[in-house]
Design an enzyme around this catalytic site. Structure first.
Site, short mmCIF file in Angstrom:
data_model
loop_
_atom_site.label_atom_id
_atom_site.label_comp_id
_atom_site.label_asym_id
_atom_site.label_seq_id
_atom_site.Cartn_x
_atom_site.Cartn_y
_atom_site.Cartn_z
N TYR A 147 0.84 -1.20 0.00
CA TYR A 147 0.00 0.00 0.00
C TYR A 147 0.88 1.25 0.00
O TYR A 147 0.73 2.13 -0.86
CB TYR A 147 -0.91 -0.04 1.23
CG TYR A 147 -1.90 1.09 1.33
CD1 TYR A 147 -3.02 1.14 0.51
CD2 TYR A 147 -1.74 2.10 2.27
CE1 TYR A 147 -3.95 2.17 0.61
CE2 TYR A 147 -2.67 3.13 2.39
CZ TYR A 147 -3.78 3.16 1.56
OH TYR A 147 -4.69 4.18 1.67
N ARG A 188 -10.86 -1.50 9.81
CA ARG A 188 -10.19 -0.31 10.36
C ARG A 188 -10.74 -0.01 11.75
O ARG A 188 -11.80 -0.48 12.14
CB ARG A 188 -10.38 0.88 9.41
CG ARG A 188 -9.40 0.79 8.25
CD ARG A 188 -9.57 1.91 7.27
NE ARG A 188 -10.68 1.70 6.36
CZ ARG A 188 -10.95 2.47 5.33
NH1 ARG A 188 -10.19 3.50 5.06
NH2 ARG A 188 -11.99 2.22 4.55
N PHE A 193 -14.23 -0.84 16.30
CA PHE A 193 -14.62 -0.53 17.69
C PHE A 193 -16.14 -0.32 17.79
O PHE A 193 -16.77 -0.80 18.73
CB PHE A 193 -13.88 0.71 18.20
CG PHE A 193 -12.43 0.48 18.55
CD1 PHE A 193 -11.82 -0.76 18.38
CD2 PHE A 193 -11.64 1.52 19.07
CE1 PHE A 193 -10.47 -0.97 18.70
CE2 PHE A 193 -10.31 1.32 19.40
CZ PHE A 193 -9.72 0.08 19.20
N ARG A 277 3.50 4.32 15.02
CA ARG A 277 3.32 4.66 16.44
C ARG A 277 2.45 5.89 16.62
O ARG A 277 1.70 6.00 17.57
CB ARG A 277 4.70 4.96 17.10
CG ARG A 277 5.60 3.78 17.32
CD ARG A 277 5.13 2.88 18.45
NE ARG A 277 4.63 3.60 19.60
CZ ARG A 277 3.65 3.17 20.41
NH1 ARG A 277 3.05 2.02 20.17
NH2 ARG A 277 3.27 3.88 21.44
N GLN A 278 2.64 6.86 15.74
CA GLN A 278 1.88 8.11 15.90
C GLN A 278 1.66 8.74 14.53
O GLN A 278 2.45 8.53 13.61
CB GLN A 278 2.62 9.08 16.82
CG GLN A 278 4.05 9.33 16.44
CD GLN A 278 4.74 10.33 17.36
OE1 GLN A 278 4.21 10.71 18.39
NE2 GLN A 278 5.92 10.78 16.96
P1 NAD Z 1 -12.76 1.71 0.38
O1 NAD Z 1 -12.07 0.41 0.48
O2 NAD Z 1 -14.10 1.86 1.03
O3 NAD Z 1 -12.93 2.17 -1.13
C1 NAD Z 1 -12.05 1.79 -2.15
C2 NAD Z 1 -12.87 1.47 -3.39
O4 NAD Z 1 -11.98 1.13 -4.47
C3 NAD Z 1 -13.80 0.27 -3.19
O5 NAD Z 1 -15.09 0.58 -3.66
C4 NAD Z 1 -13.14 -0.84 -4.02
O6 NAD Z 1 -14.06 -1.81 -4.47
C5 NAD Z 1 -12.51 -0.02 -5.12
N1 NAD Z 1 -11.39 -0.72 -5.79
C6 NAD Z 1 -10.36 -1.36 -5.21
N2 NAD Z 1 -9.54 -1.86 -6.14
C7 NAD Z 1 -10.09 -1.53 -7.36
C8 NAD Z 1 -9.72 -1.77 -8.70
N3 NAD Z 1 -8.60 -2.45 -9.01
N4 NAD Z 1 -10.51 -1.30 -9.68
C9 NAD Z 1 -11.64 -0.60 -9.40
N5 NAD Z 1 -12.04 -0.35 -8.14
C10 NAD Z 1 -11.27 -0.80 -7.13
O7 NAD Z 1 -11.74 2.79 0.96
P2 NAD Z 1 -11.91 4.36 1.24
O8 NAD Z 1 -11.64 4.57 2.66
O9 NAD Z 1 -13.15 4.87 0.64
O10 NAD Z 1 -10.65 4.93 0.44
C11 NAD Z 1 -10.78 5.56 -0.83
C12 NAD Z 1 -9.41 6.07 -1.27
O11 NAD Z 1 -8.90 7.00 -0.32
C13 NAD Z 1 -8.36 4.96 -1.41
O12 NAD Z 1 -7.56 5.23 -2.54
C14 NAD Z 1 -7.54 5.10 -0.15
O13 NAD Z 1 -6.23 4.66 -0.34
C15 NAD Z 1 -7.61 6.60 0.10
N6 NAD Z 1 -7.41 6.90 1.52
C16 NAD Z 1 -8.39 6.64 2.44
C17 NAD Z 1 -8.15 6.91 3.77
C18 NAD Z 1 -9.18 6.66 4.83
O14 NAD Z 1 -8.88 6.84 6.02
N7 NAD Z 1 -10.40 6.28 4.53
C19 NAD Z 1 -6.91 7.43 4.18
C20 NAD Z 1 -5.94 7.66 3.22
C21 NAD Z 1 -6.20 7.40 1.88
N1 UDP Z 2 -6.39 -1.00 15.63
C1 UDP Z 2 -6.78 -1.53 16.86
N2 UDP Z 2 -7.84 -2.39 16.86
C2 UDP Z 2 -8.54 -2.71 15.75
C3 UDP Z 2 -8.15 -2.15 14.51
C4 UDP Z 2 -7.06 -1.30 14.49
O1 UDP Z 2 -6.19 -1.24 17.90
O2 UDP Z 2 -9.50 -3.50 15.86
C5 UDP Z 2 -5.26 -0.06 15.62
C6 UDP Z 2 -4.18 -0.37 14.57
O3 UDP Z 2 -3.22 -1.28 15.07
C7 UDP Z 2 -3.61 1.02 14.33
C8 UDP Z 2 -4.80 1.96 14.53
O4 UDP Z 2 -5.77 1.20 15.27
O5 UDP Z 2 -2.63 1.31 15.31
C9 UDP Z 2 -5.43 2.42 13.23
O6 UDP Z 2 -5.66 1.29 12.43
P1 UDP Z 2 -6.46 1.32 11.06
O7 UDP Z 2 -6.45 -0.07 10.53
O8 UDP Z 2 -7.76 1.99 11.25
O9 UDP Z 2 -5.63 2.27 10.09
P2 UDP Z 2 -4.09 2.66 9.89
O10 UDP Z 2 -4.02 4.05 10.36
O11 UDP Z 2 -3.20 1.76 10.70
O12 UDP Z 2 -3.89 2.48 8.44
#
Ligand code: NAD
Ligand code: UDP
Length: 315
Positions: A147, A188, A193, A277-278
């Site tokens: 990732y 996540r 939780f 960690r943070q």
């Molecule tokens: P999500 O898993 O809910 O959504 C991702 C979507 O992409 C899904 O609908 C999945 O089916 C689709 N997908 C995956 N692989 C694919 C492929 N090869 N072709 C077509 N579709 C595909 O996740 P999200 O939280 O909505 O995240 C959306 C975007 O934001 C991602 O790119 C993720 O990396 C980025 N992002 C999210 C977070 C967050 O905290 N939610 C943080 C940082 C970055």
């Molecule tokens: N985590 C946790 N319990 C869970 C799921 C996640 O303690 O059931 C912790 C995980 O180890 C990380 C933080 O929560 O330290 C955030 O995890 P998440 O998978 O949401 O996203 P990340 O920021 O690590 O991509």
């Protein structure tokens, strides 16, 4: 108000993507939602399918796509560690081949293209909070690398297409975002939780729970997307989008238990490898360049998200 545009949202059936499709439709745009449903859910977009300006295409972005569009939001990629580690090779292909295909489409159609990058490009950061100028601390061989390195390579591709082919790019580094429409088995922390608390199951804290994250509510994030997309061609990012208020995972667990009135107990499980960690965004650039900062406090966003999961689990 922007003029009506034809907008492709890859990953449009996912958590953030479905909110984005909804917002763009409400603004009067035509939206093409492209998704292979790896982690997305038809349920997330079913309330939109009768809108004539909305079109859904099942497609995997690792394959080329020939459509005509004005703007592209490239969100396709599993975001939960559990899901992106399930098939790491496909995760890398999605980030890298997906970026190449979407950038190729942007080049041919002269579309403006947004990349959903991530705080994971900073890895397990040694600088805190993280500004965009920090190059990161990523283990290229570890279980998160598919990732982290995939998203880093995608950023490289975006900047090279911009320099070499003059593609109009906008790169956002998104920090942990939460809200309704996260999948209940997404894995996540916020969804885990809440689902555990509402079901009366043990709350699974990984490690000692002292690791921190900063949680942004999805509507705040989308406001940041819109402001970034509306900047002039000179501003391309990368720009951090996230909430700078930091919480430990133990604090989050206690908040969720209190807000759900749950009898669930905290249990402690091993910390996954390379777990940062943070993490806290430095949003100085977003404040100055976009006039953006998050407005929704964690307690308010959690209330909405708990309400969503409560009705989902009752259905
Ligand atoms: P999500 O898993 O809910 O959504 C991702 C979507 O992409 C899904 O609908 C999945 O089916 C689709 N997908 C995956 N692989 C694919 C492929 N090869 N072709 C077509 N579709 C595909 O996740 P999200 O939280 O909505 O995240 C959306 C975007 O934001 C991602 O790119 C993720 O990396 C980025 N992002 C999210 C977070 C967050 O905290 N939610 C943080 C940082 C970055
Ligand atoms: N985590 C946790 N319990 C869970 C799921 C996640 O303690 O059931 C912790 C995980 O180890 C990380 C933080 O929560 O330290 C955030 O995890 P998440 O998978 O949401 O996203 P990340 O920021 O690590 O991509």
């Amino acid at each position: 108000m922007r003029l009506s545009r034809r907008i492709l949202v890859s990953g449009g059936a996912g958590f953030i993507g479905s909110h984005l499709c909804e917002k763009l439709l409400a603004e009067g745009h035509e939206v093409l939602c492209v998704d292979n449903y790896f982690t997305g859910w038809r349920r997330n977009i079913e309330h939109l399918v009768n809108t004539p300006r909305f079109e859904v295409m099942r497609h995997d972005v690792t394959f080329p796509l020939y459509v005509e569009v004005d703007d592209i939001y490239n969100l396709a990629c599993p975001a939960s560690p559990v899901h992106y580690q399930h098939d790491p090779v496909q995760t890398l292909k999605t980030s890298v081949h997906g970026a190449i295909n979407m950038l190729g489409l942007a080049k041919r159609t002269r579309a403006k293209i947004f990349q959903a990058s991530t705080s994971e490009v900073y890895g397990d950061p040694t600088v805190h909070p993280q500004p965009e100028s920090y190059w990161g601390h990523v283990n290229p061989l570890g279980i998160r690398a598919c990732y982290d390195e995939g998203k880093r390579a995608a950023e490289t591709l975006f900047f090279d297409y911009h320099r070499q082919h003059k593609v109009k790019i906008k790169v956002a580094r998104i920090f942990n975002t939460y809200g309704p429409r996260m999948h209940p088995s997404d894995g996540r922390v916020v969804s885990n939780f809440i689902v555990q608390a509402l079901s009366g199951n043990d709350i699974t804290i990984y490690g000692d729970g002292s690791q921190t994250r900063s949680f942004c509510y999805v509507t705040d994030l989308l406001d940041g997307f819109a402001r970034l997309m509306d900047t002039g061609d000179d501003f391309i990012g990368p720009v951090n989008l996230g909430n700078p208020v930091e919480f430990s995972m133990r604090e989050l667990a206690e908040m969720v238990i209190a807000m759900t009135d749950s009898k669930s107990k905290l249990i402690y499980l091993p910390l996954p490898a390379d777990d940062p960690r943070q993490r806290q965004p430095d949003i100085t650039l977003a404040r100055s360049a976009l006039g953006w900062e998050p407005k929704v406090a964690l307690a308010d966003g959690l209330k909405e998200t708990i309400g969503y999961f409560r009705s989902l689990l009752a259905a």
